[in-house]
Scaffold this active site. Structure first.
Site, PDB file in Angstrom:
ATOM      1  N   LYS A  25     -40.234  12.680  16.548  1.00 21.90           N
ATOM      2  CA  LYS A  25     -40.933  12.077  15.401  1.00 21.90           C
ATOM      3  C   LYS A  25     -40.459  10.650  15.137  1.00 21.90           C
ATOM      4  O   LYS A  25     -41.254   9.771  14.819  1.00 21.90           O
ATOM      5  CB  LYS A  25     -40.738  12.905  14.123  1.00 21.90           C
ATOM      6  N   ARG A  36     -29.771  12.801  22.779  1.00 21.07           N
ATOM      7  CA  ARG A  36     -30.204  11.712  21.892  1.00 21.07           C
ATOM      8  C   ARG A  36     -29.027  10.834  21.455  1.00 21.07           C
ATOM      9  O   ARG A  36     -27.940  11.318  21.171  1.00 21.07           O
ATOM     10  CB  ARG A  36     -30.862  12.310  20.648  1.00 21.07           C
ATOM     11  N   ARG A  41     -25.420  11.750  16.842  1.00 21.56           N
ATOM     12  CA  ARG A  41     -25.396  12.241  15.476  1.00 21.56           C
ATOM     13  C   ARG A  41     -24.523  13.477  15.356  1.00 21.56           C
ATOM     14  O   ARG A  41     -24.518  14.330  16.236  1.00 21.56           O
ATOM     15  CB  ARG A  41     -26.823  12.583  15.022  1.00 21.56           C
ATOM     16  N   ARG A  64     -30.601  24.149  12.913  1.00 24.45           N
ATOM     17  CA  ARG A  64     -31.730  23.311  12.476  1.00 24.45           C
ATOM     18  C   ARG A  64     -33.060  23.864  12.987  1.00 24.45           C
ATOM     19  O   ARG A  64     -34.066  23.843  12.284  1.00 24.45           O
ATOM     20  CB  ARG A  64     -31.530  21.867  12.977  1.00 24.45           C
TER      21      ARG A  64
HETATM   22  P1  AMP Z   1     -33.631  14.617  10.097  1.00 23.29           P
HETATM   23  O1  AMP Z   1     -33.131  13.264  10.413  1.00 23.29           O
HETATM   24  O2  AMP Z   1     -35.022  14.606   9.488  1.00 23.29           O
HETATM   25  O3  AMP Z   1     -33.499  15.578  11.244  1.00 23.29           O
HETATM   26  O4  AMP Z   1     -32.699  15.185   8.908  1.00 23.29           O
HETATM   27  C1  AMP Z   1     -31.324  15.374   9.112  1.00 23.29           C
HETATM   28  C2  AMP Z   1     -30.806  16.377   8.105  1.00 23.29           C
HETATM   29  O5  AMP Z   1     -30.985  15.868   6.772  1.00 23.29           O
HETATM   30  C3  AMP Z   1     -31.495  17.739   8.090  1.00 23.29           C
HETATM   31  O6  AMP Z   1     -30.995  18.619   9.095  1.00 23.29           O
HETATM   32  C4  AMP Z   1     -31.174  18.214   6.691  1.00 23.29           C
HETATM   33  O7  AMP Z   1     -29.823  18.639   6.587  1.00 23.29           O
HETATM   34  C5  AMP Z   1     -31.301  16.940   5.875  1.00 23.29           C
HETATM   35  N1  AMP Z   1     -32.684  16.731   5.403  1.00 23.29           N
HETATM   36  C6  AMP Z   1     -33.483  15.646   5.675  1.00 23.29           C
HETATM   37  N2  AMP Z   1     -34.656  15.771   5.058  1.00 23.29           N
HETATM   38  C7  AMP Z   1     -34.629  16.942   4.380  1.00 23.29           C
HETATM   39  C8  AMP Z   1     -35.566  17.648   3.566  1.00 23.29           C
HETATM   40  N3  AMP Z   1     -36.786  17.142   3.327  1.00 23.29           N
HETATM   41  N4  AMP Z   1     -35.193  18.834   3.045  1.00 23.29           N
HETATM   42  C9  AMP Z   1     -33.979  19.344   3.280  1.00 23.29           C
HETATM   43  N5  AMP Z   1     -33.050  18.757   4.044  1.00 23.29           N
HETATM   44  C10 AMP Z   1     -33.362  17.562   4.599  1.00 23.29           C
END
Ligand code: AMP
Length: 265
Positions: A53, A170, A203, A214
């Protein structure tokens, strides 16, 4: 409507803003480097972690002249900040490190503080939000109060074993958040971002244990959003197998078909 024929020229455009209002929150103002686009797109990017994404958002922002708003980026900015996190942010960052979802309450408060981004003349590409049905319903209310509506929800799909491969390879830039992959999209110089020269890192939540957590959170809590948006006629399914460029082309085609309501190619 944007045609695929002039896609190449538009692709050279720069991203719309430095996203200060999104990344830093209340009080910060974005610096824009272009005029607002003729048509502001308001889109959600849906898909499992690692589906690509972030990379697709970079492509789409350049073509559509909009802003990539990632809730994960806001948490990572807070993590990298020298300021002491609030108690709620501390709990959120611990959950993120384990690969778990942050509570709806924390996420919704954070997004509500940034509601100005939802009626920005540049539009938005939401990435990583909403992630639960609660969040999706709250976003609908927020947009309704701002007299805004979504143009579509691009839903990227890829087999799970491919996701694990993508996530474990990544690398992310500390400076500008650009993403690379050790095999499929390596930086020219190992460990150094091609775009800003920043340091590339893996990360903390891109390890095997967190990846499993996740993906499970995605299956249980985020996947049902596809039905939620399909029922609203907003879902735009896109196959995310293939090179980033191929996926981008498929996404643009699908978007064009949805908005113009006619066959693209
Ligand atoms: P991402 O970069 O979108 O993969 O987000 C990294 C981490 O941030 C996720 O695994 C969650 O721990 C937290 N996170 C980001 N966005 C959300 C959301 N909308 N709801 C809950 N947790 C979130």
């Amino acid at each position: 409507m944007l045609s695929l024929a002039n896609f190449g020229a538009l692709f050279m455009a720069t991203t719309a803003s430095d996203k200060a209002a999104w990344l830093q929150g209340p009080g910060a103002d974005c610096t824009f480097n272009t005029e607002p686009p003729q048509r502001a797109y308001r889109l959600i990017l849906l898909g499992a972690p690692g589906v690509g994404k972030g990379t697709q958002a970079e492509f789409l922002c350049k073509v559509l002249g909009t802003c990539h708003l990632s809730t994960g980026d806001v948490f990572r900015a807070a993590k990298g900040s020298t300021a002491e996190p609030s108690p709620a942010m501390k709990v959120a960052l611990d959950a993120m490190q384990r690969g778990e979802l942050v509570t709806d309450e924390t996420v919704l408060n954070m997004v509500a503080e940034r509601a100005g981004c939802m009626h920005c003349p540049f539009g938005f590409l939401l990435d990583g939000f909403p992630r639960t049905l609660n969040q999706a319903r709250a976003l609908d209310v927020m947009l309704g109060n701002l007299h805004q509506s979504l143009d579509g929800v691009l839903s990227f799909d890829v087999p799970e074993e491919e996701i694990v491969r993508r996530l474990s390879g990544r690398r992310t830039c500390r400076g500008c958040n650009a993403t690379f992959h050790v095999e499929s999209k390596p930086s020219k110089k190992e460990g150094v971002c091609d775009l800003c020269g920043g340091e590339l890192y893996q990360r903390g939540d891109d390890n095997a244990e967190s990846i499993r957590t996740r993906l499970q959170a995605y299956q249980e809590q985020t996947k049902p959003l596809a039905d939620y948006y399909a029922a609203q006629g907003l879902l735009i399914p896109v196959s995310a197998s293939g090179s980033p460029e191929e996926v981008h082309k498929a996404a643009m085609c699908a978007l064009q078909e949805k908005i113009a309501r006619k066959k693209c190619c």
